[in-house]
Every structure is written in structure tokens, then in C-alpha cells.
Write a protein that holds these residues in place. Sequence first.
Motif, PDB file in Angstrom:
ATOM      1  N   GLY A  11       0.796  -1.214   0.000  1.00  0.00           N
ATOM      2  CA  GLY A  11       0.000   0.000   0.000  1.00  0.00           C
ATOM      3  C   GLY A  11       0.830   1.267   0.000  1.00  0.00           C
ATOM      4  O   GLY A  11       0.309   2.361   0.131  1.00  0.00           O
ATOM      5  N   SER A  12       2.168   1.098  -0.146  1.00  0.00           N
ATOM      6  CA  SER A  12       3.031   2.281  -0.083  1.00  0.00           C
ATOM      7  C   SER A  12       3.810   2.427  -1.387  1.00  0.00           C
ATOM      8  O   SER A  12       4.597   1.549  -1.736  1.00  0.00           O
ATOM      9  CB  SER A  12       4.016   2.135   1.085  1.00  0.00           C
ATOM     10  OG  SER A  12       5.203   2.845   0.810  1.00  0.00           O
ATOM     11  N   PRO A  13       3.626   3.534  -2.124  1.00  0.00           N
ATOM     12  CA  PRO A  13       4.399   3.740  -3.350  1.00  0.00           C
ATOM     13  C   PRO A  13       5.907   3.787  -3.069  1.00  0.00           C
ATOM     14  O   PRO A  13       6.711   3.311  -3.877  1.00  0.00           O
ATOM     15  CB  PRO A  13       3.909   5.087  -3.871  1.00  0.00           C
ATOM     16  CG  PRO A  13       2.661   5.382  -3.138  1.00  0.00           C
ATOM     17  CD  PRO A  13       2.702   4.625  -1.856  1.00  0.00           C
ATOM     18  N   LEU A  14       6.285   4.319  -1.907  1.00  0.00           N
ATOM     19  CA  LEU A  14       7.713   4.394  -1.577  1.00  0.00           C
ATOM     20  C   LEU A  14       8.326   2.998  -1.536  1.00  0.00           C
ATOM     21  O   LEU A  14       9.385   2.747  -2.101  1.00  0.00           O
ATOM     22  CB  LEU A  14       7.889   5.090  -0.219  1.00  0.00           C
ATOM     23  CG  LEU A  14       9.342   5.163   0.255  1.00  0.00           C
ATOM     24  CD1 LEU A  14      10.143   6.095  -0.643  1.00  0.00           C
ATOM     25  CD2 LEU A  14       9.434   5.598   1.712  1.00  0.00           C
ATOM     26  N   MET A  15       7.607   2.064  -0.845  1.00  0.00           N
ATOM     27  CA  MET A  15       8.094   0.686  -0.808  1.00  0.00           C
ATOM     28  C   MET A  15       8.164   0.124  -2.222  1.00  0.00           C
ATOM     29  O   MET A  15       9.059  -0.661  -2.557  1.00  0.00           O
ATOM     30  CB  MET A  15       7.165  -0.187   0.051  1.00  0.00           C
ATOM     31  CG  MET A  15       7.236   0.100   1.537  1.00  0.00           C
ATOM     32  SD  MET A  15       8.905   0.066   2.179  1.00  0.00           S
ATOM     33  CE  MET A  15       9.239  -1.682   2.083  1.00  0.00           C
ATOM     34  N   GLY A  36      -1.317 -11.923 -11.933  1.00  0.00           N
ATOM     35  CA  GLY A  36      -2.396 -11.587 -11.017  1.00  0.00           C
ATOM     36  C   GLY A  36      -2.643 -10.091 -10.894  1.00  0.00           C
ATOM     37  O   GLY A  36      -3.540  -9.673 -10.170  1.00  0.00           O
ATOM     38  N   TYR A  37      -1.851  -9.270 -11.545  1.00  0.00           N
ATOM     39  CA  TYR A  37      -1.927  -7.844 -11.279  1.00  0.00           C
ATOM     40  C   TYR A  37      -2.578  -7.043 -12.401  1.00  0.00           C
ATOM     41  O   TYR A  37      -2.675  -5.829 -12.315  1.00  0.00           O
ATOM     42  CB  TYR A  37      -0.532  -7.281 -11.002  1.00  0.00           C
ATOM     43  CG  TYR A  37       0.022  -7.762  -9.686  1.00  0.00           C
ATOM     44  CD1 TYR A  37      -0.363  -7.150  -8.498  1.00  0.00           C
ATOM     45  CD2 TYR A  37       0.899  -8.832  -9.633  1.00  0.00           C
ATOM     46  CE1 TYR A  37       0.127  -7.590  -7.287  1.00  0.00           C
ATOM     47  CE2 TYR A  37       1.395  -9.284  -8.429  1.00  0.00           C
ATOM     48  CZ  TYR A  37       1.018  -8.669  -7.252  1.00  0.00           C
ATOM     49  OH  TYR A  37       1.485  -9.098  -6.065  1.00  0.00           O
ATOM     50  N   THR A  38      -2.999  -7.719 -13.475  1.00  0.00           N
ATOM     51  CA  THR A  38      -3.618  -6.979 -14.566  1.00  0.00           C
ATOM     52  C   THR A  38      -4.939  -6.387 -14.081  1.00  0.00           C
ATOM     53  O   THR A  38      -5.726  -7.065 -13.414  1.00  0.00           O
ATOM     54  CB  THR A  38      -3.866  -7.917 -15.763  1.00  0.00           C
ATOM     55  OG1 THR A  38      -2.742  -8.763 -15.880  1.00  0.00           O
ATOM     56  CG2 THR A  38      -4.035  -7.137 -17.048  1.00  0.00           C
ATOM     57  N   GLY A  39      -5.154  -5.116 -14.375  1.00  0.00           N
ATOM     58  CA  GLY A  39      -6.413  -4.483 -14.014  1.00  0.00           C
ATOM     59  C   GLY A  39      -6.468  -3.952 -12.599  1.00  0.00           C
ATOM     60  O   GLY A  39      -7.431  -3.290 -12.222  1.00  0.00           O
ATOM     61  N   VAL A  40      -5.436  -4.240 -11.775  1.00  0.00           N
ATOM     62  CA  VAL A  40      -5.401  -3.729 -10.403  1.00  0.00           C
ATOM     63  C   VAL A  40      -4.955  -2.266 -10.432  1.00  0.00           C
ATOM     64  O   VAL A  40      -4.135  -1.889 -11.247  1.00  0.00           O
ATOM     65  CB  VAL A  40      -4.412  -4.561  -9.557  1.00  0.00           C
ATOM     66  CG1 VAL A  40      -4.329  -4.025  -8.135  1.00  0.00           C
ATOM     67  CG2 VAL A  40      -4.807  -6.024  -9.573  1.00  0.00           C
ATOM     68  N   ARG A  41      -5.499  -1.441  -9.536  1.00  0.00           N
ATOM     69  CA  ARG A  41      -5.022  -0.059  -9.467  1.00  0.00           C
ATOM     70  C   ARG A  41      -4.011   0.077  -8.341  1.00  0.00           C
ATOM     71  O   ARG A  41      -4.256  -0.350  -7.229  1.00  0.00           O
ATOM     72  CB  ARG A  41      -6.205   0.896  -9.223  1.00  0.00           C
ATOM     73  CG  ARG A  41      -7.022   1.175 -10.477  1.00  0.00           C
ATOM     74  CD  ARG A  41      -7.816   2.462 -10.330  1.00  0.00           C
ATOM     75  NE  ARG A  41      -6.978   3.648 -10.405  1.00  0.00           N
ATOM     76  CZ  ARG A  41      -6.556   4.170 -11.565  1.00  0.00           C
ATOM     77  NH1 ARG A  41      -6.859   3.602 -12.712  1.00  0.00           N
ATOM     78  NH2 ARG A  41      -5.817   5.249 -11.575  1.00  0.00           N
ATOM     79  N   PRO A  42      -2.867   0.686  -8.609  1.00  0.00           N
ATOM     80  CA  PRO A  42      -1.858   0.848  -7.550  1.00  0.00           C
ATOM     81  C   PRO A  42      -2.239   1.994  -6.628  1.00  0.00           C
ATOM     82  O   PRO A  42      -3.033   2.850  -7.004  1.00  0.00           O
ATOM     83  CB  PRO A  42      -0.600   1.198  -8.346  1.00  0.00           C
ATOM     84  CG  PRO A  42      -1.115   1.914  -9.547  1.00  0.00           C
ATOM     85  CD  PRO A  42      -2.441   1.289  -9.880  1.00  0.00           C
ATOM     86  N   PRO A  43      -1.666   2.024  -5.407  1.00  0.00           N
ATOM     87  CA  PRO A  43      -1.900   3.177  -4.531  1.00  0.00           C
ATOM     88  C   PRO A  43      -1.352   4.431  -5.207  1.00  0.00           C
ATOM     89  O   PRO A  43      -0.283   4.379  -5.816  1.00  0.00           O
ATOM     90  CB  PRO A  43      -1.112   2.828  -3.269  1.00  0.00           C
ATOM     91  CG  PRO A  43      -0.090   1.844  -3.713  1.00  0.00           C
ATOM     92  CD  PRO A  43      -0.728   1.067  -4.823  1.00  0.00           C
ATOM     93  N   PRO A  44      -2.076   5.558  -5.145  1.00  0.00           N
ATOM     94  CA  PRO A  44      -1.587   6.753  -5.837  1.00  0.00           C
ATOM     95  C   PRO A  44      -0.313   7.301  -5.196  1.00  0.00           C
ATOM     96  O   PRO A  44      -0.155   7.237  -3.964  1.00  0.00           O
ATOM     97  CB  PRO A  44      -2.754   7.735  -5.689  1.00  0.00           C
ATOM     98  CG  PRO A  44      -3.493   7.271  -4.491  1.00  0.00           C
ATOM     99  CD  PRO A  44      -3.320   5.793  -4.418  1.00  0.00           C
ATOM    100  N   THR A  45       0.585   7.821  -6.008  1.00  0.00           N
ATOM    101  CA  THR A  45       1.796   8.464  -5.497  1.00  0.00           C
ATOM    102  C   THR A  45       1.465   9.925  -5.227  1.00  0.00           C
ATOM    103  O   THR A  45       1.024  10.630  -6.128  1.00  0.00           O
ATOM    104  CB  THR A  45       2.922   8.375  -6.541  1.00  0.00           C
ATOM    105  OG1 THR A  45       3.048   7.023  -6.946  1.00  0.00           O
ATOM    106  CG2 THR A  45       4.238   8.865  -5.972  1.00  0.00           C
ATOM    107  N   PRO A  46       1.649  10.381  -3.972  1.00  0.00           N
ATOM    108  CA  PRO A  46       1.278  11.761  -3.663  1.00  0.00           C
ATOM    109  C   PRO A  46       2.180  12.768  -4.381  1.00  0.00           C
ATOM    110  O   PRO A  46       3.330  12.466  -4.691  1.00  0.00           O
ATOM    111  CB  PRO A  46       1.467  11.845  -2.152  1.00  0.00           C
ATOM    112  CG  PRO A  46       2.466  10.776  -1.834  1.00  0.00           C
ATOM    113  CD  PRO A  46       2.252   9.691  -2.836  1.00  0.00           C
ATOM    114  N   LYS A  47       1.626  13.963  -4.651  1.00  0.00           N
ATOM    115  CA  LYS A  47       2.438  15.029  -5.244  1.00  0.00           C
ATOM    116  C   LYS A  47       3.260  15.705  -4.161  1.00  0.00           C
ATOM    117  O   LYS A  47       2.888  15.687  -2.985  1.00  0.00           O
ATOM    118  CB  LYS A  47       1.529  16.068  -5.917  1.00  0.00           C
ATOM    119  CG  LYS A  47       0.579  15.477  -6.945  1.00  0.00           C
ATOM    120  CD  LYS A  47       1.284  15.181  -8.238  1.00  0.00           C
ATOM    121  CE  LYS A  47       0.295  14.714  -9.288  1.00  0.00           C
ATOM    122  NZ  LYS A  47       0.795  13.611 -10.093  1.00  0.00           N
TER     123      LYS A  47
END
Lengths: 309, 526
Positions: free
Chosen positions: A60-64, A112-123
Amino acid sequence: MMGSIDPILLIASLMVASTPILLAAIGELVTEKAGVLNLGVEGMMIVGAIAGFAMAVETGSPLMGFLGAALAGAALSLIFAFLTQVLLSNQVATGLALTLFGIGFSALIGQGYTGVRPPPTPKMDFGPLSDIPVIGPMLLRHDPMVYVSILIIAAVWAFLKFTRAGLVLRAVGESHDAAHALGYKVVRLRVLAIAFGGACAGLGGAYLSLVRVPQWTEGMTAGAGWIALAIVVFASWRPWRVLAGAYLFGGVTVLQLNLQAAGVAIPVQYLSMAPYLITILVLVLISADRRRAAQNAPASLGRVFHASS
Amino acid sequence: MTGTETAQLLTIRGLTKAYPGVIANSDVSFSVAPGEVHALLGENGAGKSTLVKAIYGLVRPDAGEMRMRGEVYAPSEPRAARAAGVAMVFQHFSLFEALNVAENVALGMETPPRQRELSAKIRAVSEAYGLPLDPSRLVGDLSAGERQRVEIIRCLLQDPKLLIMDEPTSVLTPQEVEILFATLRQLSAEGTAILYISHKLEEIRSLCDSATILRRGKVVATCTPREVSARDLAEMMVGTALTPPARAPRTDWAGAPALEVTGLSVASPMPFGTSLKNVGFAVARGEVLGIAGVAGNGQDELLLALSGELKSAPGMVRAAGVDLGDKGPNDRRRAGFVVAPEERLGHAAAPGMSLVENALLSGAIRMGLVRRGFIDWAATRAFAEGVVRDYDVRTPGTHVAARALSGGNLQKFVIGRELSQEPAVIVINQPTWGVDASAAAAIRQVILDRAAAGAAVVVISQDLDELMEIADRFAALNEGRLSVPRPVQGLTMEEIGLMMGGAHGMHVPEIGAAHLLHAEAADAEA
């Protein structure tokens, strides 16, 4: 018709469009400055793209996600390093194999990841600075990776120009035999440079899947790694020229997309090839002075080093 | 025993190093005292380089011990050797062409000062020793002599106790050699021991206090070079008596010069190459023209321009009156040119191809080895076997790859392949480079025989003794320009040196230069 294209938005989106290539190219520049030609950029990018995507989705973390992508890119590049630096395999063939492997491997993991939305990266939030007219929306409302990529360019430039380690790296790329004779660890240094190149390519890939697109599709790098390779050569191995080349490519890409949307009466095929043509044309003109370009090229590039005696 | 050993700077005892298939050093022992100039003399492959690499920490010996001032000395890497006060000037320069002088010097130091201080120091020390250098210039733009200065300055800045010099004079003009020797004598007077590796006998006799002579990895003799003749030294080195090449009486051939070069100017195709500027000479049939010059002054370019690999304008190159200026290699071969370049593997011969195939590559046209586009393998094999037989090439057969031959044998094959083609014009760059003395003598003899049979010969070489021995006329390349050819007879070493460009801006070191260096070193420590 042209009036429908907003220059502020254009520049803002070109920075986003260029960042993946920029990251991959600066990593490859360091690798090549150490005398290693790694043609596996495309493969490392796409493995970074899926690894970063999966990591970001799971944690759930873009940084990770970006961290994972850098590690995955570096890990893949270490396979290349082992094959070429320890087992002395041919760099061109190994690099091509790495690309093919990366594309296949990423498709396997990514099922397994097609169509999944990633957590947004904050500005990034620069506070009131982001509200300055023109400059604010153009330059100061991006996600952190855009600024990180420019910082990496500056850091690589300063590293190569001012530090002793950078001098040794250039020396190894220039003549590995002479560097070895002076007692420098050619193989160790090259492995480190290859790993840095892999990590940067991984970051570039993750930027595609987490920010630019943002989703996972098979083969989503679509040749970005090859463009990065070409930019390194035509930028005559200079960090700031790599930035200029990547932004030029990104800029023409965004522009032609806008033109397509605006319905310009030029066949779509011509518009789609424009970024490739214009980038290569401009960079060829810049590096037209062959003597100077040859001076900047690492003289040992792609040659196998074997410490015989 | 310990008394003498501590008086010595470096003592080597029973040093042995073997590579698969070769014993490079076998039970080698010798010692060097502080301030002594000690020569290591031997032919190519005698084991000199392996020995000094062991001293410099690049090679780990299999057996034996080294002692530095009585203490055990076993450097695991060059860094350890440098810390112990050992510095080395390499034969094939350990320099980086795309980096500048100061960066190159910094790479050879353990803890270099900041670039600006280092540049000032380089300037000061190089002036004091009569070796002026501009720290900001790219090494790729420097002449061979200047590059060597960079290496020497790099060593001197470390204030070494033992300076190893591996064949330092092969790239210098006679004047530059004199200045180098003055610098070395000065260093030796200050107490720096010098290990001097060479196969040039007169140099060793004039410079060195003692000599250790190696043959096939073993010490065969030690002597004081001043007390023995150059001929004795040569025989100790080679193990047999050498006969100088015999010269047949000159025949006067009528007609136009076999090779005529006028106003030849071509740009160098190499990144750090030297362009040829208005080169002109003529060679008659039966004549040998020797072209000297310090490496990198246009020798490679001249060979390319004569072979046709580098095309020039019409009229610049003529053979027996026929214009070949803008013709490529095949047209020139048809006109009777044969060419043997300096680089044996990769230029004169394709490393991975067999001797038969290599014979075909250059002999196809003149020997008629190809008919209607098909190779006549039987004739090619016969041609290659003829070369192997006539030129005493030691090989298991003509089917082996070129890279499997030793340097000397491959050179004999390359020279033989070219000279067997009934040539009218012969161009050879470095005919005996890296070839042992007896093979070199054989190669020089066949060149003279071909000239006696009516061929015009151009020999480009950095070995002045060789040119004096076989050339009728002599010229020198300096920065891409050729001096006016002069008859060899009556030419002095000094005149030759001036033709090669003199001392390239060097001057004899001032007395007291050493104090400056040591003061600098003391400053740095403080």
C-alpha cells in the motif's frame, strides 16, 4: 487548432513522460562509463515495473514500491554482472538475453496484477511556492520521483567530475588494463556500476507502472529501455545532455499525443514516429563532431576484461 | 649474511613463477643497493616483465622470497608496493588517454592532494627535472615522450626508494634519452635505486652500475656492464653468437623510381592520431629507405596511406610512374605493393583464422589463388606451406590459427607471406618488434635479399640500430612531417635525433632539483 495546446500543461506532462527514460539512461551512463555495455535495460525496466507495482499494491506504499523496484532491477543486473564479469561472457549477447528474460519473467509475475489499481503516489507540496503562476503548475506540482531523477543526474555529474571514486570509474572505463596495472579493482567496480545501472532502470520501470500509466500491462515499457540506451550514446555520455535528450523525447511524445488529440491533418503514423526521429536527429547533430564524441566515449566499452598477468 | 642483506635495498632469493606451459622465472636471485642503477637484461620472453611485476605486487610468485631493507617483502597488490617505496614506469603506458595529466597522476597516487595543488606540484617538479608538462592537457594529445614524462612525474611525486623502469627508451629520440639519463643519474645520486629493464646494450653500458642477465627465466650471468663489451652482453643474453646481416653488392636498376610519394597529406582516421603533412620521398629499385620516428608521429598513418587503406588524392602515390594515389589496397597489390603492418594480430593477420586462410587474404591477387570467385585451396595451401618452409616458421602445420603462433613466428609468417609475392614495392612497419634476436636477424636478412632482387623497400621502425643496419637512406617522421631522406653513411646519432624532432621541449635538469622535491614531500607530510 494549435491553440488547444496549453504550453504550461505540455511542459508539466513532458517532465512526467520523460522521467522513466531519464532514470534508465542515467543508470546506463554510469554502467557504460565503467566500460560495460549492458543491453538489458529494457528487461531491467520491465522487471522493475512489475516488482514496484506488486510491492506497492501489497504494502500500500508507493515508496516501498520504488524501493522494491530498485532492488529488483539491481538483482537482475547482478545476474548480468556475474555472467559478464566473472564468467567473461559476451556483453552484447548477455544483455540481449537479459532483456528477453526480463520481459518473459515480468509477464509471469504480473499475471495476477492486470487491471489492479496501484496506490496513488502523492504530489510534492512546496506550500505557497506551488501556487506561483506559470512556474508553480509547470515545475512545482509533480510527484517526488521527478525531482529525485533530476537530483540523480546532478549527483552523477558531480560524482564523475569531482570525486576520486568517479575518476577511478572513468579510468576503468577508459583502459581496464592500465587501471589494473595501477592496482584498481576493475571487476568489483564494474559490478557496482552495473548494479547502480540496474537499480536506476528498475526505478524508471516502476515510475511507468506506478505514476505514468498507472497500471500493469504486459510489455508496458514498449521500447523505452532501447530509447534510453540510444540517448546515452547520442548524449556522448554526458549527464546533462542525457537530461536534455530525455526531455526532448518526452516533449515530442507529449506534443504529438496532443496533436493527435487535436486532430491535426497529419497521418497518426507520422506523428507516432516523430519522437524517435526528432530525438535521434537532434542528438546526432549535437554529437556530430566525431573527434570530440570519441574522446568522451569510454575506450574499453564492451571489451571483456581478463586479469591475465 | 645479514650484514650485507640489510645494506641492500631489495634482495630477491630463489624467486619462481610458472604459468601454464611456461616457467617465466626459475630460481631468480639478485639484489639492489640504495642508489644503484641495476640492469635487468634479456630478450623478449626472458622473464624480465614477470619479475618486475612480482616486485610491484601485480604477480604473486610461486616460490622464493623478497626482502626490502632486510625485512620480508611480499606485496599483495601495487598499493602495498607503493607504500613500501616502489614505483614503476610501465613499458606499455599505464595511462588513460581521455583523462588529463593531473588526473592521470592522481590515479597513481595513494592520497592525492586537491587538483589545483597537484597541478602546481606537477608543474614545479616537472620543471625542476627538465621534463616540462602542462597538467591540464589530455594525455591522448601528448607525444610518446611526453606521456613517459607523465609516468615518471607520477613516480617522482611519491618520493620512491626503488624506481622500476621497463624499457623506457623505446619511445624516445636520442636527445630525449640523454635527458632521461641525466634525470636518472641525478635520482641515483640522491639515493634512489633504479631497476632498469632493457635489451639495448649501449644504454645499459652507459647508465648501469651492475646487470643481471636473464635467459628463459633463469639468471645466466651477472656483470658490471662498463667492464664488458656490448658484444659479450649480447651473447650472454642470446646464448649464441650473432652474425650481422650480409648485404649483396648494389645493382643499379634503370627506369623511374619504383615508389614515388609527393605532397602526401591525409587526415588521421584515429581519434588521437597524427595526420600526415606534405610527405614526399622516392625509392629506387633495390633501395631500402629507413623511416624512423618516435611512436605516434604518423607511422601508422603512413603505412595506411601506402597500403591504400587510407586513400589519398590522385598523384600523391606513384609506382613505376603509374598513379595509385586514389586507389585502394587491391589495386595497389596488383601494381606490386606488399605491406606488413605493425600490429600482427588483428591487422596483419586475422587471429582466429588458419595460416592457410591468412595466406589467402593477402596473397589472393598476386598469387592467383582465386578463380572466377572460387578459392583454389590446393594452391593456397601450397603457398602457405611454402612460406612456412622458406621462412622457418615454427608451427605444427598450416591449419593452426594465427593466434596460436608466438609473436616471432607469426611475424616471420607475415613477412614471408608478403615477400613471397614477387613484390615491386615492400612497406614494413616495425619488422622485428617483439621478435627475438635470431629471428630478427633472419627477418632483416630476407628484407635485404628482396632489395637485392630489385624491390624498393620502405622500412618504418623505432629501432634506430636496425635502420642503420639495413637502410641505404634514412628519414624521420616528426608530427606527421617527413624529413628529407639522407644517405645512412656518415650520419651521426645527433643528426638523427634532430631529424626526429630533437628533445621536444625538454632541457637538462638543474642541479638541486631534488631538494625541491624533498622539500615538497616534507611539506606534504607536515
